[in-house]
Design a protein around this motif. Structure first.
Motif, PDB file in Angstrom:
ATOM      1  N   THR A   1       0.829  -1.201   0.000  1.00  0.00           N
ATOM      2  CA  THR A   1       0.000   0.000   0.000  1.00  0.00           C
ATOM      3  C   THR A   1       0.860   1.246   0.000  1.00  0.00           C
TER       4      THR A   1
ATOM      5  N   VAL B   1       1.228   4.950   0.963  1.00  0.00           N
ATOM      6  CA  VAL B   1       0.571   5.837   1.921  1.00  0.00           C
ATOM      7  C   VAL B   1       0.791   7.289   1.529  1.00  0.00           C
TER       8      VAL B   1
ATOM      9  N   GLU C   1      -1.153  -4.409   5.415  1.00  0.00           N
ATOM     10  CA  GLU C   1      -0.300  -5.118   4.465  1.00  0.00           C
ATOM     11  C   GLU C   1       0.006  -6.555   4.887  1.00  0.00           C
TER      12      GLU C   1
ATOM     13  N   ALA D   1      -1.840   1.454   7.485  1.00  0.00           N
ATOM     14  CA  ALA D   1      -1.480   0.877   6.198  1.00  0.00           C
ATOM     15  C   ALA D   1      -0.596  -0.357   6.379  1.00  0.00           C
TER      16      ALA D   1
END
Length: 336
Positions: free
Chosen positions: A2, A4, A19, A15
């Motif tokens: 991800t 951010v 993950e 985040a």
């Protein structure tokens, strides 16, 4: 992974927590590389295992200690790096496996103790998220936990990746762990807001667990301390009854980790006694749901910590703090 872009408090931690199912799946796909290290270590036939780590990685090392003793039938102990780095100890480590566990691989005392262990005859293995680190360079063998860059100060994804990597290194199979990523994703779908509200104004808190639940209790306490500034004490459930029980009352809540094995069975009567005393008790795996379908009990710590990571983050936000940037802390701690 991800990307951010949100600078809101807790965005990085959220985040990186999210993950974890993907990282666990990636690590399972690279299990053959860890298996090669495991085979090389088995060929040495170690008679004893020592583990060196700090902080969050120390809790991963404690998990490994339980695996080594229950799965491999070998004695294992957590090393005291200070005995080598501060006091100059040079123990006889022939036929000993020495595991250094560190997310960054940069702490000088871990690097130095692993180096000394090798000089004293040990087989050395570095388990780290940085295969280019000094710790990895100092070890004879290396295991990359493949968690990717972790930007939040509070470690989340590197911890669960360490747990799985150690499981694979110490005799666990990728096939047995195949349900883990889906179980992690399902566990992360659960809510923690109601539970977090119970602790918004708490000043002290106790976490407890037994066996494979104990490393989770210790890691949860650390996460609460470093993100929410709660005074959190972690005890083995057995130790909790040997004195600390006296400090628990309605103003000192308890978070108990109940694993689906003998450790969880040992926790149950203590939880009952705590509730009879009027304590506020939250049980991970019950009051805070964990999805464990198809996952071996030995891997429960990978799942049990997930809602507790989210709980620590939410409590910090509820208290007006930023769990991504705890005061006075940095991502890498240098100790000698």
């Amino acid at each position: 992974m991800t990307l951010v872009t949100n600078n809101a408090p807790g965005a990085l931690m959220a985040a990186e927590i999210g993950e974890q199912p993907e990282i666990l799946a990636s690590l399972l796909s690279s299990a053959d590389a860890i298996g090669e290290v495991a085979a090389a270590v088995r060929a040495r036939a170690p008679r004893f295992v020592m583990l060196a780590a700090r902080g969050t990685s120390d809790h991963a090392a404690l998990y490994a200690k339980y695996l080594i003793e229950t799965r491999l039938g070998l004695p294992a102990g957590l090393a005291s790096p200070s005995s080598m780095t501060l006091y100059g100890s040079r123990p006889d480590l022939r036929d000993v496996l020495f595991l250094g566990v560190s997310q960054s691989g940069a702490s000088p005392d871990l690097v130095d103790s692993l180096t000394v262990a090798g000089e004293c005859g040990a087989t050395t293995v570095a388990v780290t998220n940085n295969p280019a680190s000094d710790l990895a360079a100092a070890a004879e063998f290396g295991v990359d936990v493949r968690a990717g860059v972790e930007n939040a100060v509070a470690a989340t994804k590197t911890y669960t990746a360490e747990l799985l990597a150690l499981y694979l290194l110490l005799g666990g199979s990728a096939a047995d762990a195949s349900a883990l990523p889906a179980a992690a994703a399902a566990t992360l779908d659960g809510g923690v807001e109601t539970a977090a509200a119970r602790y918004r104004f708490a000043e002290r808190l106790v976490t407890t667990g037994r066996g494979f639940g104990y490393p989770t209790a210790r890691e949860a306490a650390l996460k609460l301390m470093e993100t929410s500034y709660l005074s959190a004490l972690a005890f083995s459930t057995a130790d909790l009854l040997h004195g600390p029980f006296a400090m628990i009352d309605s103003g000192v809540p308890v978070i108990a980790v109940a694993t689906p094995d003998a450790g969880g069975s040992a926790v149950a009567p203590v939880v009952a006694r705590l509730r009879e005393s009027g304590a506020d008790v939250l049980v991970v795996g019950d009051d805070l749901p964990v999805v464990r379908d198809g996952v071996p009990a030995e891997l429960s710590p990978v799942l049990d910590i997930l809602p507790l990571q989210r709980l620590a983050r939410q409590i910090a936000l509820d208290r007006g703090e930023n769990p991504d940037r705890p005061r006075g802390l940095s991502k890498v701690t240098h100790t000698r």
